[in-house]
Design a protein around this motif. Sequence first.
Motif, PDB file in Angstrom:
ATOM      1  N   LEU A   1       0.701  -1.049   0.197  1.00 30.19           N
ATOM      2  CA  LEU A   1       0.413   0.031   0.037  1.00 30.19           C
ATOM      3  C   LEU A   1       0.924   1.084   0.102  1.00 30.19           C
ATOM      4  O   LEU A   1       0.539   2.504  -0.716  1.00 30.19           O
TER       5      LEU A   1
ATOM      6  N   LEU B   1       2.279   1.437  -3.733  1.00 23.65           N
ATOM      7  CA  LEU B   1       0.985   1.642  -4.258  1.00 23.65           C
ATOM      8  C   LEU B   1       0.548   3.528  -4.021  1.00 23.65           C
ATOM      9  O   LEU B   1       0.450   4.011  -5.183  1.00 23.65           O
TER      10      LEU B   1
ATOM     11  N   THR C   1      -1.309  -3.617  -8.832  1.00 18.15           N
ATOM     12  CA  THR C   1      -1.314  -3.868  -7.448  1.00 18.15           C
ATOM     13  C   THR C   1      -0.938  -5.465  -6.837  1.00 18.15           C
ATOM     14  O   THR C   1      -0.671  -5.553  -6.545  1.00 18.15           O
TER      15      THR C   1
ATOM     16  N   VAL D   1      -8.833  -7.511  -6.811  1.00 22.77           N
ATOM     17  CA  VAL D   1      -8.567  -6.048  -7.466  1.00 22.77           C
ATOM     18  C   VAL D   1      -9.126  -5.535  -8.454  1.00 22.77           C
ATOM     19  O   VAL D   1      -9.559  -4.547  -8.770  1.00 22.77           O
TER      20      VAL D   1
END
Length: 340
Positions: A103, A106, A273, A322
């Motif tokens: 996270l 990203l 992701t 996702v």
Amino acid sequence: MLRFIIRRLLLLIPVLFGLSVLLFVWLRALPGDPARALLGEKATPESIARINAQYGFDQPLIIQYGKYIGQLLQGNFGASPRTGEPVLETFLYRFPATIELALAALLFAVVVGIPLGYFAAKRAGGVLDLFAVGASLMGVVIPVFVLAYLLKLVFAIGLPGLDFLAFLPPSGRQDVRMDATHITNLYILDGLMTREWDAAWDAFAHLVLPALALGSIPLAAITRMTRASVLEVLGEDYVRTATAKGLAQAIITRRHVLKNAMLPVITTIGLLTGQLLSGAVLTESVFAFNGIGSYLFEAIASLDYAVLQGFIIFIAVLYAVVNLAVDVLYGVFDPRMRVR
């Protein structure tokens, strides 16, 4: 939209079943003997036979697969022959570290990449555009583990004459001397929840370098995709019409340019992701970050079937979730794509 989500979730069942078959066969086709890898120098014909009988490695593949599926349907992912720990328990303990790292990487890639790609497109052919294109090419070309070692050398270990830059910790998730409370194993969140500000800050400092290294490739991809998409939208008739009508530039940017340019960028972010989770293997190994990446690396070296099967199934489910989230976001940015 609800029916669409339910349909996608139902389609996930045959996909995961097919993946389990391919994964099961592929792992057992790898060179090497898991019993010999587990025993190491202590391996003898008798001990190898005992390990094979204990874990069922000596049974036909169809029987092994049947037992594996039976356990899987009961929520039992087995135990690691190497450590003796249940796979699910180990995953739940280590996965928050990988989630925290992915996270952060990203977030870094999105927050920097989208504005950089947009302004590069607005100033196509200028200095910023050349810098963005060059930097994105470097981000793709340089392997993540090489960049990880370079960042570690400059900002953690220190170079002669540049010691002032070495202010970040070189490895780990948190200082081992810190007596921090861990509730969710998301160390920054735990520090904020318990108001242990020093623990939260220390966890953040340990996260910076791994996140920068892991986020370099998605940053390059998001920058290039945003630039290309914005350039395409800027040439559309409706953008020129909005400009000719005298609309404010902020409104044109928000309603017409970015909203229409985001669809391919969202697709790219969704694909990246999942890639972040696989790229975390190298990054976590370099920075001794105690997540599933480093654990998978150890499991591959020891042919730990239970860990590899369980972790890869988990990652496949995340990929599917996702992709579903990306499809739902399509309807947010483009009403024509909404499924009722």
